[in-house]
Design an enzyme around this catalytic site. Structure first.
Site, PDB file in Angstrom:
ATOM      1  N   SER A  81      48.290 -63.924 -16.250  1.00 63.65           N
ATOM      2  CA  SER A  81      49.158 -63.012 -16.682  1.00 63.65           C
ATOM      3  C   SER A  81      50.245 -62.215 -15.783  1.00 63.65           C
ATOM      4  O   SER A  81      49.514 -61.930 -14.535  1.00 63.65           O
ATOM      5  CB  SER A  81      48.440 -61.834 -17.622  1.00 63.65           C
ATOM      6  OG  SER A  81      49.599 -60.663 -17.862  1.00 63.65           O
TER       7      SER A  81
ATOM      8  N   TYR B 146      43.073 -54.651 -18.455  1.00 56.60           N
ATOM      9  CA  TYR B 146      43.501 -56.008 -18.861  1.00 56.60           C
ATOM     10  C   TYR B 146      44.055 -56.793 -17.610  1.00 56.60           C
ATOM     11  O   TYR B 146      43.415 -57.919 -17.267  1.00 56.60           O
ATOM     12  CB  TYR B 146      44.632 -55.978 -19.924  1.00 56.60           C
ATOM     13  CG  TYR B 146      45.045 -57.255 -20.064  1.00 56.60           C
ATOM     14  CD1 TYR B 146      44.365 -58.357 -20.719  1.00 56.60           C
ATOM     15  CD2 TYR B 146      46.375 -57.519 -19.895  1.00 56.60           C
ATOM     16  CE1 TYR B 146      45.000 -59.676 -20.831  1.00 56.60           C
ATOM     17  CE2 TYR B 146      47.011 -58.790 -19.988  1.00 56.60           C
ATOM     18  CZ  TYR B 146      46.452 -59.732 -20.548  1.00 56.60           C
ATOM     19  OH  TYR B 146      46.766 -60.815 -20.698  1.00 56.60           O
TER      20      TYR B 146
HETATM   21  N1  NAD Z   1      51.195 -63.729 -25.243  1.00 52.52           N
HETATM   22  C1  NAD Z   1      51.645 -63.245 -24.160  1.00 52.52           C
HETATM   23  O1  NAD Z   1      52.595 -62.831 -23.929  1.00 52.52           O
HETATM   24  C2  NAD Z   1      50.560 -63.468 -22.666  1.00 52.52           C
HETATM   25  C3  NAD Z   1      50.988 -62.766 -21.547  1.00 52.52           C
HETATM   26  C4  NAD Z   1      50.410 -63.254 -20.362  1.00 52.52           C
HETATM   27  C5  NAD Z   1      48.914 -63.942 -20.814  1.00 52.52           C
HETATM   28  N2  NAD Z   1      48.479 -64.211 -21.907  1.00 52.52           N
HETATM   29  C6  NAD Z   1      47.074 -64.779 -22.057  1.00 52.52           C
HETATM   30  O2  NAD Z   1      47.220 -66.133 -22.759  1.00 52.52           O
HETATM   31  C7  NAD Z   1      45.886 -66.039 -23.317  1.00 52.52           C
HETATM   32  C8  NAD Z   1      46.415 -66.471 -24.791  1.00 52.52           C
HETATM   33  O3  NAD Z   1      47.186 -65.141 -25.278  1.00 52.52           O
HETATM   34  P1  NAD Z   1      47.877 -64.900 -26.821  1.00 52.52           P
HETATM   35  O4  NAD Z   1      49.071 -64.387 -26.814  1.00 52.52           O
HETATM   36  O5  NAD Z   1      47.919 -66.690 -27.539  1.00 52.52           O
HETATM   37  O6  NAD Z   1      46.534 -64.326 -27.465  1.00 52.52           O
HETATM   38  P2  NAD Z   1      45.653 -64.527 -29.005  1.00 52.52           P
HETATM   39  O7  NAD Z   1      44.868 -63.308 -29.089  1.00 52.52           O
HETATM   40  O8  NAD Z   1      46.654 -65.115 -30.006  1.00 52.52           O
HETATM   41  O9  NAD Z   1      44.837 -65.806 -28.645  1.00 52.52           O
HETATM   42  C9  NAD Z   1      43.471 -65.690 -27.850  1.00 52.52           C
HETATM   43  C10 NAD Z   1      42.430 -66.268 -28.789  1.00 52.52           C
HETATM   44  O10 NAD Z   1      41.199 -66.101 -28.129  1.00 52.52           O
HETATM   45  C11 NAD Z   1      40.225 -65.952 -28.991  1.00 52.52           C
HETATM   46  N3  NAD Z   1      39.092 -65.009 -28.549  1.00 52.52           N
HETATM   47  C12 NAD Z   1      38.856 -64.030 -28.139  1.00 52.52           C
HETATM   48  N4  NAD Z   1      37.835 -63.542 -27.659  1.00 52.52           N
HETATM   49  C13 NAD Z   1      37.065 -64.914 -27.783  1.00 52.52           C
HETATM   50  C14 NAD Z   1      35.665 -64.968 -27.661  1.00 52.52           C
HETATM   51  N5  NAD Z   1      34.682 -64.166 -26.987  1.00 52.52           N
HETATM   52  N6  NAD Z   1      35.015 -66.352 -27.827  1.00 52.52           N
HETATM   53  C15 NAD Z   1      36.024 -67.390 -28.067  1.00 52.52           C
HETATM   54  N7  NAD Z   1      37.286 -66.872 -28.498  1.00 52.52           N
HETATM   55  C16 NAD Z   1      37.744 -65.914 -28.270  1.00 52.52           C
HETATM   56  C17 NAD Z   1      40.844 -64.974 -30.021  1.00 52.52           C
HETATM   57  O11 NAD Z   1      40.171 -65.369 -31.563  1.00 52.52           O
HETATM   58  C18 NAD Z   1      42.244 -65.804 -29.996  1.00 52.52           C
HETATM   59  O12 NAD Z   1      42.514 -66.654 -31.211  1.00 52.52           O
HETATM   60  C19 NAD Z   1      45.298 -64.921 -23.305  1.00 52.52           C
HETATM   61  O13 NAD Z   1      44.243 -65.243 -22.319  1.00 52.52           O
HETATM   62  C20 NAD Z   1      46.224 -63.808 -22.721  1.00 52.52           C
HETATM   63  O14 NAD Z   1      45.662 -63.090 -21.982  1.00 52.52           O
HETATM   64  C21 NAD Z   1      49.242 -63.990 -22.796  1.00 52.52           C
END
Ligand code: NAD
Length: 321
Positions: free
Chosen positions: A127, A152
């Site tokens: 991130s 985070y």
């Molecule tokens: N969306 C953004 O802007 C953004 C920015 C920077 C980094 N990220 C990173 O990208 C990744 C995806 O983000 P997103 O926005 O799609 O989030 P999201 O919450 O939609 O997806 C994350 C998924 O992980 C699953 N999850 C959580 N805990 C879990 C566990 N213990 N075991 C198995 N599955 C688990 C959740 O059910 C969810 O479906 C994350 O790692 C997030 O930190 C996202």
């Protein structure tokens, strides 16, 4: 035929990636525990759309990243793992830091241990928050990242470090991708664009933090997916890349864009800056452009129009709150 495991594949970014890989003809397995951080119905709807893109090549395993047996089943026979499962979001991590640490770090370590001994490449979803309060813009991958300002962000940087140690010891190729505020259809409902669209549509008050001058680099989800795809193809030994929009938009401008797109004014409730929020994010994408052919091809106005069209359709059909 390649098999790719996507952890967190029921979520926002993971479901887009799963769909893209299935359309290309690959096999996709998703490991996700359908964490209730936001409506589980949205995740099930995402999975239904993913499955439709390649029903005979898609497998969903409901399980927790922290469970070694679930990870072992998930990684069996995989050529690559894209690790996106995490608790996301800066503000909730301040309320529950230990839970973020547990899922994002302990979970990542459990997964890495189960991949050991396999020739699988790993792509880790990191991130832009790792840059903390960095004032030097744009943020480049070699900038200091030892001053995170939220739990985070600390888990994401620590995740990169875990991945590096694992790569050093086990030799598997690892690419860490630093995503910059990703948006588009299926975006998490607590993220600013989705939340603002809901509040403007409902005529409710919109929490407006600070003076509106904080700036974010927004990245359309298809561009991020193209970057992940290129990282999978490249199988770098160990690399870190920014995947961003390479432009910034102020909070005030973002709200104006959404007002125009939704055809309604926002009712602002002005509040002080939030602890843990950074004043600016801005990606230098030169390294990703050079090595991955990455290019941000969707400008904010275009991406927001697509997001709002999806939001309004989903709202009419009762698929988002
Ligand atoms: N969306 C953004 O802007 C953004 C920015 C920077 C980094 N990220 C990173 O990208 C990744 C995806 O983000 P997103 O926005 O799609 O989030 P999201 O919450 O939609 O997806 C994350 C998924 O992980 C699953 N999850 C959580 N805990 C879990 C566990 N213990 N075991 C198995 N599955 C688990 C959740 O059910 C969810 O479906 C994350 O790692 C997030 O930190 C996202």
């Amino acid at each position: 035929m390649q098999t790719v495991l996507i952890t967190g594949g029921a979520g926002f970014i993971g479901s887009h990636l799963a769909e893209r890989l299935l359309r290309e003809g690959l096999r996709v397995r998703v490991l996700d525990n359908l964490d209730p951080f936001y409506a589980v119905g949205m995740k099930r709807a995402n999975l239904a759309e993913v499955a439709a893109a390649g029903p005979d090549r898609f497998e969903f395993l409901e399980g927790d990243l922290r469970d070694p047996a679930a990870c072992r089943r998930a990684v069996a026979g995989c050529d690559a793992v894209v690790h996106l499962a995490a608790l996301a979001g800066v503000r909730p991590s301040i309320e529950e830091p230990a839970r973020y640490w547990d899922v994002n770090l302990v979970g990542t370590q459990v997964l890495l241990q189960q991949i050991e001994g396999r020739d699988a490449a790993l792509v880790f979803g990191s991130s832009s928050s790792v840059y903390g309060g960095n004032r030097k813009v744009p943020f480049a991958e070699d900038d200091p990242v030892d001053r995170p300002i939220s739990p985070y962000a600390a888990t994401k940087r620590a995740g990169e470090l875990l991945c590096h140690a694992w790569h050093h010891l086990r030799g598997n190729p690892v690419t860490c991708l630093r995503f910059f505020t990703v948006y588009g259809p299926r975006q998490r409902p607590e993220m600013a664009i989705h939340q603002f669209a809901r509040l403007i549509t409902d005529g409710a008050e919109l929490p407006f933090f600070g003076d509106g001058s904080s700036r974010r680099d927004y990245t359309y989800v298809d561009d991020v997916i193209a970057g992940v795809r290129a990282a999978l193809a490249r199988r770098a030994e160990f690399a870190i890349y920014n995947l961003g929009g390479a432009a910034t938009t102020s909070l005030a401008e973002l709200v104006q864009h959404l007002e125009r797109e939704l055809g309604r004014p926002a009712k602002l409730r002005r509040l002080p800056d939030q602890p843990g929020d950074v004043p600016v994010t801005f990606a230098d994408v030169g390294r990703a452009a050079r090595d991955l052919g990455y290019r941000c091809s969707t400008v904010l106005a275009q991406g927001l129009a697509r997001f709002c069209a999806w939001y309004q359709r989903s709202k009419r059909e009762g698929r988002v709150p």
